[in-house]
Motif scaffolding. Sequence first.
Motif, PDB file in Angstrom:
ATOM      1  N   ASP A  32       0.876  -1.179   0.000  1.00 49.43           N
ATOM      2  CA  ASP A  32       0.000   0.000   0.000  1.00 49.43           C
ATOM      3  C   ASP A  32       0.908   1.223   0.000  1.00 49.43           C
ATOM      4  OD1 ASP A  32      -1.691   2.146   0.566  1.00 49.43           O
ATOM      5  OD2 ASP A  32      -2.901   0.996   1.990  1.00 49.43           O
ATOM      6  N   THR A  33       0.863   2.008  -1.057  1.00 47.29           N
ATOM      7  CA  THR A  33       1.768   3.154  -1.180  1.00 47.29           C
ATOM      8  C   THR A  33       1.609   4.127  -0.021  1.00 47.29           C
ATOM      9  OG1 THR A  33       1.633   2.902  -3.585  1.00 47.29           O
ATOM     10  CG2 THR A  33       2.532   4.971  -2.773  1.00 47.29           C
ATOM     11  N   ARG A  34       0.443   4.135   0.598  1.00 48.40           N
ATOM     12  CA  ARG A  34       0.234   5.027   1.747  1.00 48.40           C
ATOM     13  C   ARG A  34       1.053   4.599   2.959  1.00 48.40           C
ATOM     14  NH1 ARG A  34      -6.080   4.516   0.328  1.00 48.40           N
ATOM     15  NH2 ARG A  34      -5.278   2.397   0.106  1.00 48.40           N
ATOM     16  N   ASP A  35       1.495   3.336   2.962  1.00 47.72           N
ATOM     17  CA  ASP A  35       2.353   2.827   4.037  1.00 47.72           C
ATOM     18  C   ASP A  35       3.805   3.096   3.633  1.00 47.72           C
ATOM     19  OD1 ASP A  35       3.856   1.368   5.865  1.00 47.72           O
ATOM     20  OD2 ASP A  35       2.403  -0.272   5.974  1.00 47.72           O
ATOM     21  N   VAL A  36       4.316   4.212   4.084  1.00 45.31           N
ATOM     22  CA  VAL A  36       5.629   4.675   3.640  1.00 45.31           C
ATOM     23  C   VAL A  36       6.730   3.682   3.990  1.00 45.31           C
ATOM     24  CG1 VAL A  36       7.382   6.483   3.917  1.00 45.31           C
ATOM     25  CG2 VAL A  36       4.967   7.094   3.696  1.00 45.31           C
ATOM     26  N   GLU A  37       6.763   3.210   5.224  1.00 41.40           N
ATOM     27  CA  GLU A  37       7.841   2.325   5.665  1.00 41.40           C
ATOM     28  C   GLU A  37       7.829   0.996   4.927  1.00 41.40           C
ATOM     29  OE1 GLU A  37      10.446   3.060   7.511  1.00 41.40           O
ATOM     30  OE2 GLU A  37       9.628   5.088   7.442  1.00 41.40           O
ATOM     31  N   ALA A  38       6.636   0.398   4.774  1.00 46.15           N
ATOM     32  CA  ALA A  38       6.547  -0.881   4.073  1.00 46.15           C
ATOM     33  C   ALA A  38       6.956  -0.717   2.613  1.00 46.15           C
ATOM     34  CB  ALA A  38       5.123  -1.435   4.160  1.00 46.15           C
ATOM     35  N   THR A  39       6.544   0.389   2.015  1.00 48.09           N
ATOM     36  CA  THR A  39       6.879   0.620   0.614  1.00 48.09           C
ATOM     37  C   THR A  39       8.375   0.843   0.439  1.00 48.09           C
ATOM     38  OG1 THR A  39       4.678   1.556   0.208  1.00 48.09           O
ATOM     39  CG2 THR A  39       6.403   2.075  -1.392  1.00 48.09           C
ATOM     40  N   LEU A  40       8.981   1.596   1.330  1.00 52.91           N
ATOM     41  CA  LEU A  40      10.429   1.817   1.251  1.00 52.91           C
ATOM     42  C   LEU A  40      11.209   0.524   1.477  1.00 52.91           C
ATOM     43  CD1 LEU A  40      10.904   5.280   3.002  1.00 52.91           C
ATOM     44  CD2 LEU A  40      11.486   4.694   0.640  1.00 52.91           C
ATOM     45  N   ARG A  41      10.726  -0.348   2.354  1.00 54.67           N
ATOM     46  CA  ARG A  41      11.404  -1.637   2.569  1.00 54.67           C
ATOM     47  C   ARG A  41      11.390  -2.457   1.283  1.00 54.67           C
ATOM     48  NH1 ARG A  41       8.866  -1.616   7.678  1.00 54.67           N
ATOM     49  NH2 ARG A  41       7.152  -2.898   6.879  1.00 54.67           N
ATOM     50  N   GLN A  42      10.257  -2.447   0.604  1.00 61.54           N
ATOM     51  CA  GLN A  42      10.185  -3.211  -0.639  1.00 61.54           C
ATOM     52  C   GLN A  42      11.025  -2.568  -1.742  1.00 61.54           C
ATOM     53  OE1 GLN A  42       6.403  -3.991  -3.062  1.00 61.54           O
ATOM     54  NE2 GLN A  42       6.706  -5.905  -1.933  1.00 61.54           N
ATOM     55  N   LEU A  56       4.968   2.501  -8.730  1.00 62.27           N
ATOM     56  CA  LEU A  56       4.095   2.423  -7.566  1.00 62.27           C
ATOM     57  C   LEU A  56       2.677   2.821  -7.968  1.00 62.27           C
ATOM     58  CD1 LEU A  56       6.918   4.139  -6.742  1.00 62.27           C
ATOM     59  CD2 LEU A  56       6.054   3.631  -4.455  1.00 62.27           C
ATOM     60  N   ALA A  57       1.694   2.152  -7.386  1.00 65.07           N
ATOM     61  CA  ALA A  57       0.303   2.508  -7.627  1.00 65.07           C
ATOM     62  C   ALA A  57      -0.061   3.748  -6.814  1.00 65.07           C
ATOM     63  CB  ALA A  57      -0.611   1.353  -7.248  1.00 65.07           C
ATOM     64  N   VAL A  58      -0.653   4.727  -7.482  1.00 64.65           N
ATOM     65  CA  VAL A  58      -1.118   5.946  -6.807  1.00 64.65           C
ATOM     66  C   VAL A  58      -2.629   5.982  -6.938  1.00 64.65           C
ATOM     67  CG1 VAL A  58      -0.971   8.457  -6.721  1.00 64.65           C
ATOM     68  CG2 VAL A  58       1.054   7.116  -7.308  1.00 64.65           C
ATOM     69  N   LEU A  59      -3.304   5.570  -5.851  1.00 62.45           N
ATOM     70  CA  LEU A  59      -4.751   5.395  -5.891  1.00 62.45           C
ATOM     71  C   LEU A  59      -5.518   6.658  -5.524  1.00 62.45           C
ATOM     72  CD1 LEU A  59      -4.866   1.986  -3.970  1.00 62.45           C
ATOM     73  CD2 LEU A  59      -4.646   2.349  -6.426  1.00 62.45           C
ATOM     74  N   ASP A  60      -4.886   7.495  -4.701  1.00 59.21           N
ATOM     75  CA  ASP A  60      -5.607   8.663  -4.196  1.00 59.21           C
ATOM     76  C   ASP A  60      -4.609   9.716  -3.722  1.00 59.21           C
ATOM     77  OD1 ASP A  60      -4.604   7.713  -1.743  1.00 59.21           O
ATOM     78  OD2 ASP A  60      -6.491   6.734  -1.208  1.00 59.21           O
ATOM     79  N   GLY A  61      -5.138  10.788  -3.184  1.00 58.83           N
ATOM     80  CA  GLY A  61      -4.293  11.883  -2.728  1.00 58.83           C
ATOM     81  C   GLY A  61      -3.366  11.495  -1.598  1.00 58.83           C
ATOM     82  N   ALA A  64      -0.345  10.019  -3.141  1.00 58.37           N
ATOM     83  CA  ALA A  64       0.488  11.082  -3.721  1.00 58.37           C
ATOM     84  C   ALA A  64       1.248  11.827  -2.637  1.00 58.37           C
ATOM     85  CB  ALA A  64      -0.389  12.052  -4.512  1.00 58.37           C
ATOM     86  N   GLU A  65       0.615  12.038  -1.511  1.00 61.32           N
ATOM     87  CA  GLU A  65       1.262  12.728  -0.397  1.00 61.32           C
ATOM     88  C   GLU A  65       2.400  11.875   0.176  1.00 61.32           C
ATOM     89  OE1 GLU A  65       1.897  15.941   2.122  1.00 61.32           O
ATOM     90  OE2 GLU A  65       0.553  15.793   0.403  1.00 61.32           O
ATOM     91  N   ALA A  66       2.172  10.564   0.234  1.00 61.24           N
ATOM     92  CA  ALA A  66       3.202   9.660   0.760  1.00 61.24           C
ATOM     93  C   ALA A  66       4.462   9.681  -0.104  1.00 61.24           C
ATOM     94  CB  ALA A  66       2.650   8.243   0.852  1.00 61.24           C
ATOM     95  N   LEU A  67       4.311   9.942  -1.403  1.00 59.90           N
ATOM     96  CA  LEU A  67       5.466   9.974  -2.294  1.00 59.90           C
ATOM     97  C   LEU A  67       6.468  11.057  -1.902  1.00 59.90           C
ATOM     98  CD1 LEU A  67       3.911   9.324  -5.817  1.00 59.90           C
ATOM     99  CD2 LEU A  67       5.338   7.789  -4.471  1.00 59.90           C
ATOM    100  N   LYS A  68       6.012  12.091  -1.241  1.00 62.08           N
ATOM    101  CA  LYS A  68       6.935  13.133  -0.796  1.00 62.08           C
ATOM    102  C   LYS A  68       7.977  12.580   0.173  1.00 62.08           C
ATOM    103  CE  LYS A  68       3.594  16.924  -1.289  1.00 62.08           C
ATOM    104  NZ  LYS A  68       2.830  17.984  -0.579  1.00 62.08           N
ATOM    105  N   LYS A  69       7.614  11.505   0.888  1.00 64.14           N
ATOM    106  CA  LYS A  69       8.553  10.860   1.799  1.00 64.14           C
ATOM    107  C   LYS A  69       9.253   9.672   1.136  1.00 64.14           C
ATOM    108  CE  LYS A  69       5.829  12.071   5.905  1.00 64.14           C
ATOM    109  NZ  LYS A  69       5.061  11.533   7.060  1.00 64.14           N
ATOM    110  N   ILE A  70       8.570   9.042   0.183  1.00 59.20           N
ATOM    111  CA  ILE A  70       9.124   7.843  -0.457  1.00 59.20           C
ATOM    112  C   ILE A  70      10.202   8.196  -1.465  1.00 59.20           C
ATOM    113  CG2 ILE A  70       8.575   5.909  -1.977  1.00 59.20           C
ATOM    114  CD1 ILE A  70       5.790   5.846  -0.584  1.00 59.20           C
TER     115      ILE A  70
END
Length: 355
Positions: A32-42, A56-61, A64-70
């Motif tokens: 889930d792209t909204r889960d920053v830590e899990a996404t970065l681990r992968q 990465l799948a971007v399903l909603d805002g 998109a906001e999480a990408l600022k950290k990813i």
Amino acid sequence: MIERRTTRQVMAGCVPIGGDAPVTVQSMTNTDTRDVEATLRQIRALEDAGCEIIRLAVLDGECAEALKKIVPGAKVPLVADIHFDYRLALAVMEAGIAKVRINPGNIGSEARVREVVSSAKDHGVPIRIGVNGGSLPKDILARYGGPTPEALYEATMGHVKLLEKFNFQNIVLSLKASSAELTVRSTERISRACDYPLHIGVTEAGTSFSSTVKSSVGIGALLLQGIGDTIRVSITGDPVEEVKVGKAILKSLGYGKAGLEMISCPTCGRCQYNVEKVVREVERRLDPKLPLKVAVMGCVVNGPGEAREADLGIAGGKGSGILFMKGEKVKTVPESRYVEELVKAAENLAAAKRS
């Protein structure tokens, strides 16, 4: 030597796609792209496996906001996969994404497409037009009676012309289907029509076994014609496996960076030791980046000759075998030390090559 099709080059961040750039391997996170830590681990696991571009799948805002950290935490360019909502495309470009995958025809009016194109120009972000045989427009499906190479071609060119209308050529194309044949025929057709770089792969290809087969057939058939600038093997499961298979496909055709290549016989009634066990253990212990061809053969009589193109190898029998280099015997080795002697010799040879 395969002669590559000449394409124009685009940049996904620091990675060139097309032109004279090497064919790159992509994958896609399934977190889930909204889960920053899990996404970065992968992302880190994919990077460690040699993945060069990650989508990465971007399903909603919130995604998109999480990408600022990813984005700042990734070492390779990231691609945002977006459907329907043009505002997400604008948001991810502001977040620093390196590339956007959309279908221009499904994000609304021409005014919205123009806005996305304008932002892509401002940020230097290429757009990948991704057309899938399973989601073609109804009018095109009706006209061609289903997903045919002509149908995928027409849908793709419609999107291309829309972007070109706004003087945008920073484009990558992909035409995919769950059928290897449909993928190949569609991609062959688009490659004759324009010089945009092509992302290739068989989509919805199944679990590891079926996807490896389908992807090797489809991707391999195109690469052998010099078609394809970046690839993805689609596997239902761990995306790291996609990278491993993709790298293996490239290596088998002489593409990609030099690295370890294992050669082993298919085994037969002449084999008197566990060839598979030795191959797996040698492969596990050797650095996959070693620029060597290493063979494990099951027959002392024919093994060295059959693996003459290998840098070194073991041709084993019951109780003992021989260590050979370029088909020539080096020494006799007891069966209990096949793995140790081959690993040691491979590491020494690699060190000598580097010095």
